[in-house]
Design a protein around this motif. Structure first.
Motif, PDB file in Angstrom:
ATOM      1  N   GLN A 217     -10.961   5.291  -1.488  1.00 16.29           N
ATOM      2  CA  GLN A 217     -10.908   4.963  -0.068  1.00 16.29           C
ATOM      3  C   GLN A 217     -11.397   6.164   0.729  1.00 16.29           C
ATOM      4  O   GLN A 217     -10.622   7.034   1.125  1.00 16.29           O
ATOM      5  CB  GLN A 217      -9.482   4.598   0.351  1.00 16.29           C
ATOM      6  CG  GLN A 217      -9.050   3.217  -0.075  1.00 16.29           C
ATOM      7  CD  GLN A 217      -7.716   2.842   0.548  1.00 16.29           C
ATOM      8  OE1 GLN A 217      -6.957   3.683   1.027  1.00 16.29           O
ATOM      9  NE2 GLN A 217      -7.403   1.559   0.541  1.00 16.29           N
TER      10      GLN A 217
ATOM     11  N   TRP B 188      -2.662  -3.463  -1.423  1.00 17.88           N
ATOM     12  CA  TRP B 188      -3.894  -2.804  -1.877  1.00 17.88           C
ATOM     13  C   TRP B 188      -3.823  -2.653  -3.381  1.00 17.88           C
ATOM     14  O   TRP B 188      -2.782  -2.259  -3.918  1.00 17.88           O
ATOM     15  CB  TRP B 188      -4.052  -1.409  -1.267  1.00 17.88           C
ATOM     16  CG  TRP B 188      -4.267  -1.362   0.199  1.00 17.88           C
ATOM     17  CD1 TRP B 188      -5.460  -1.246   0.871  1.00 17.88           C
ATOM     18  CD2 TRP B 188      -3.254  -1.368   1.220  1.00 17.88           C
ATOM     19  NE1 TRP B 188      -5.245  -1.187   2.224  1.00 17.88           N
ATOM     20  CE2 TRP B 188      -3.906  -1.271   2.471  1.00 17.88           C
ATOM     21  CE3 TRP B 188      -1.858  -1.464   1.192  1.00 17.88           C
ATOM     22  CZ2 TRP B 188      -3.216  -1.255   3.676  1.00 17.88           C
ATOM     23  CZ3 TRP B 188      -1.167  -1.457   2.389  1.00 17.88           C
ATOM     24  CH2 TRP B 188      -1.846  -1.350   3.609  1.00 17.88           C
TER      25      TRP B 188
ATOM     26  N   HIS C 153      -6.225   2.472  -6.082  1.00 15.28           N
ATOM     27  CA  HIS C 153      -7.226   3.261  -5.376  1.00 15.28           C
ATOM     28  C   HIS C 153      -6.717   4.700  -5.276  1.00 15.28           C
ATOM     29  O   HIS C 153      -5.593   5.002  -5.669  1.00 15.28           O
ATOM     30  CB  HIS C 153      -7.471   2.692  -3.978  1.00 15.28           C
ATOM     31  CG  HIS C 153      -6.259   2.722  -3.092  1.00 15.28           C
ATOM     32  ND1 HIS C 153      -5.230   1.805  -3.183  1.00 15.28           N
ATOM     33  CD2 HIS C 153      -5.891   3.585  -2.102  1.00 15.28           C
ATOM     34  CE1 HIS C 153      -4.302   2.091  -2.294  1.00 15.28           C
ATOM     35  NE2 HIS C 153      -4.667   3.175  -1.630  1.00 15.28           N
TER      36      HIS C 153
ATOM     37  N   SER D 227      -1.107   1.794  -6.178  1.00 11.65           N
ATOM     38  CA  SER D 227      -1.289   0.475  -5.574  1.00 11.65           C
ATOM     39  C   SER D 227      -0.021   0.123  -4.817  1.00 11.65           C
ATOM     40  O   SER D 227       1.066   0.646  -5.098  1.00 11.65           O
ATOM     41  CB  SER D 227      -1.592  -0.583  -6.639  1.00 11.65           C
ATOM     42  OG  SER D 227      -0.458  -0.847  -7.441  1.00 11.65           O
TER      43      SER D 227
ATOM     44  N   GLU E 213      -7.523  -6.022   9.150  1.00 15.74           N
ATOM     45  CA  GLU E 213      -6.721  -4.864   8.782  1.00 15.74           C
ATOM     46  C   GLU E 213      -6.218  -4.130  10.016  1.00 15.74           C
ATOM     47  O   GLU E 213      -6.939  -3.933  10.979  1.00 15.74           O
ATOM     48  CB  GLU E 213      -7.546  -3.904   7.925  1.00 15.74           C
ATOM     49  CG  GLU E 213      -6.771  -2.691   7.490  1.00 15.74           C
ATOM     50  CD  GLU E 213      -7.585  -1.795   6.581  1.00 15.74           C
ATOM     51  OE1 GLU E 213      -7.274  -0.602   6.541  1.00 15.74           O
ATOM     52  OE2 GLU E 213      -8.524  -2.287   5.948  1.00 15.74           O
TER      53      GLU E 213
ATOM     54  N   TYR F 135      -5.884  -8.156  -0.409  1.00 16.56           N
ATOM     55  CA  TYR F 135      -6.072  -7.061  -1.358  1.00 16.56           C
ATOM     56  C   TYR F 135      -7.395  -6.366  -1.132  1.00 16.56           C
ATOM     57  O   TYR F 135      -8.441  -7.017  -1.172  1.00 16.56           O
ATOM     58  CB  TYR F 135      -6.009  -7.595  -2.798  1.00 16.56           C
ATOM     59  CG  TYR F 135      -4.646  -8.068  -3.182  1.00 16.56           C
ATOM     60  CD1 TYR F 135      -3.732  -7.210  -3.780  1.00 16.56           C
ATOM     61  CD2 TYR F 135      -4.246  -9.359  -2.897  1.00 16.56           C
ATOM     62  CE1 TYR F 135      -2.450  -7.649  -4.112  1.00 16.56           C
ATOM     63  CE2 TYR F 135      -2.973  -9.796  -3.225  1.00 16.56           C
ATOM     64  CZ  TYR F 135      -2.077  -8.942  -3.834  1.00 16.56           C
ATOM     65  OH  TYR F 135      -0.824  -9.375  -4.146  1.00 16.56           O
ATOM     66  N   ASP F 136      -7.375  -5.057  -0.892  1.00 16.70           N
ATOM     67  CA  ASP F 136      -8.600  -4.282  -0.775  1.00 16.70           C
ATOM     68  C   ASP F 136      -9.194  -4.070  -2.157  1.00 16.70           C
ATOM     69  O   ASP F 136      -8.487  -3.939  -3.120  1.00 16.70           O
ATOM     70  CB  ASP F 136      -8.317  -2.916  -0.154  1.00 16.70           C
ATOM     71  CG  ASP F 136      -8.114  -3.039   1.345  1.00 16.70           C
ATOM     72  OD1 ASP F 136      -8.405  -4.107   1.893  1.00 16.70           O
ATOM     73  OD2 ASP F 136      -7.638  -2.067   1.955  1.00 16.70           O
TER      74      ASP F 136
END
Length: 273
Positions: free
Chosen positions: A5, A25, A28, A69, A263, A272-273
């Motif tokens: 990110q 999310w 990441h 996450s 967002e 969910y990203d």
């Protein structure tokens, strides 16, 4: 590869607070530390080798570069504060090369109210108040957990597994493929996977693919055969079966029941990203 990110890897003096509802999310990482405070509901927090639950009033701290996450369970409300390491230089120096044994912790009611009120304040408080709040949180975090070497072999292994899955989920992939590609003995890797991710490989891969498919559907792809193929399911039938098992809806039913929000809005539903 594991999602970076980049919007949360900026600035020596960056500080951003955002309120979310029912937001999730997938795995990441980013350069800036991340602080979460939950007002309502439950969040499932995953880091390599660890699954934790956040309840109302809990805090969570992710360190710089730590894969993680966040999954909302039911109706949730929470704040996320992204800040630069430069705000807590002494803390950063003390934990360099380390990672906490856990991410979720709680504070006394008095400290919780003080920090919560600073997090919620807008416009943002002055720089000294921000640093005071963050150092207070970091101090409590250090007192609540032990630390291990960030280069720990098991942490490295689980991060490598996540990267491999993220690069190969769209094809027919097995844990044996991962063991051969990464150079780990299969049975050892299988044991470590089940312990680290709290489920077997098949279930984890199905959840991973399901979330990828969900993003595609919410992003506008309505061709089920295409979504199934791109998210790694070997057939539309299997795609429909797994999707319904995990969401309670078939893909088309899900689209009829789900509204798409943006967002950062207080009206965001699970995405969910």
């Amino acid at each position: 590869m594991l999602i970076h990110q980049s919007e949360n890897s900026v600035g020596e003096n960056s500080y951003k607070v955002t309120k979310y509802k029912n937001k999730s999310w997938y795995y990441h990482y980013h350069a800036n530390p991340e602080l979460i405070y939950i007002h309502k509901g439950e969040l499932i927090i995953r880091t390599p080798g660890k699954v934790e639950n956040m309840q109302q009033g809990d805090f969570c701290l992710f360190l710089s570069g730590q894969p993680h996450s966040i999954e909302s369970v039911g109706e949730t409300e929470f704040h996320i504060c992204i800040f630069a390491d430069s705000f807590v230089k002494e803390f950063t120096k003390r934990i360099k090369g380390k990672v906490g044994e856990k991410s979720v912790f709680s504070l006394s009611k008095e400290k919780e109210e003080y920090i919560k009120n600073l997090i919620l304040m807008y416009p943002y408080p002055d720089i000294l108040a921000i640093k005071s709040m963050l150092y207070g949180v970091c101090s409590e975090y250090m007192a609540s957990t032990g630390f291990i070497d960030a280069e720990d072999k098991c942490i490295q292994m689980e991060t490598e597994i996540l990267k491999f899955i993220d690069e190969n989920f769209h094809r027919d992939v097995s844990l044996k493929d991962i063991s051969e590609s990464l150079g780990y003995e299969y049975h050892y890797l299988s044991r470590r996977f089940n312990k680290g991710f709290n489920m077997n490989f098949k279930n984890f891969l199905n959840q991973f693919r399901y979330r990828k498919a969900k993003v595609m559907l919410l992003s506008g792809n309505r061709v089920m055969a295409d979504v199934a193929k791109k998210s790694g399911f070997q057939s539309v039938r299997n795609f429909n079966k797994v999707f319904k098992e995990l969401s309670g809806y078939g893909p088309r039913e899900f689209l009829k029941s789900e509204s798409v929000f943006f967002e950062g809005s207080d009206n965001i539903r699970r995405y969910y990203d």
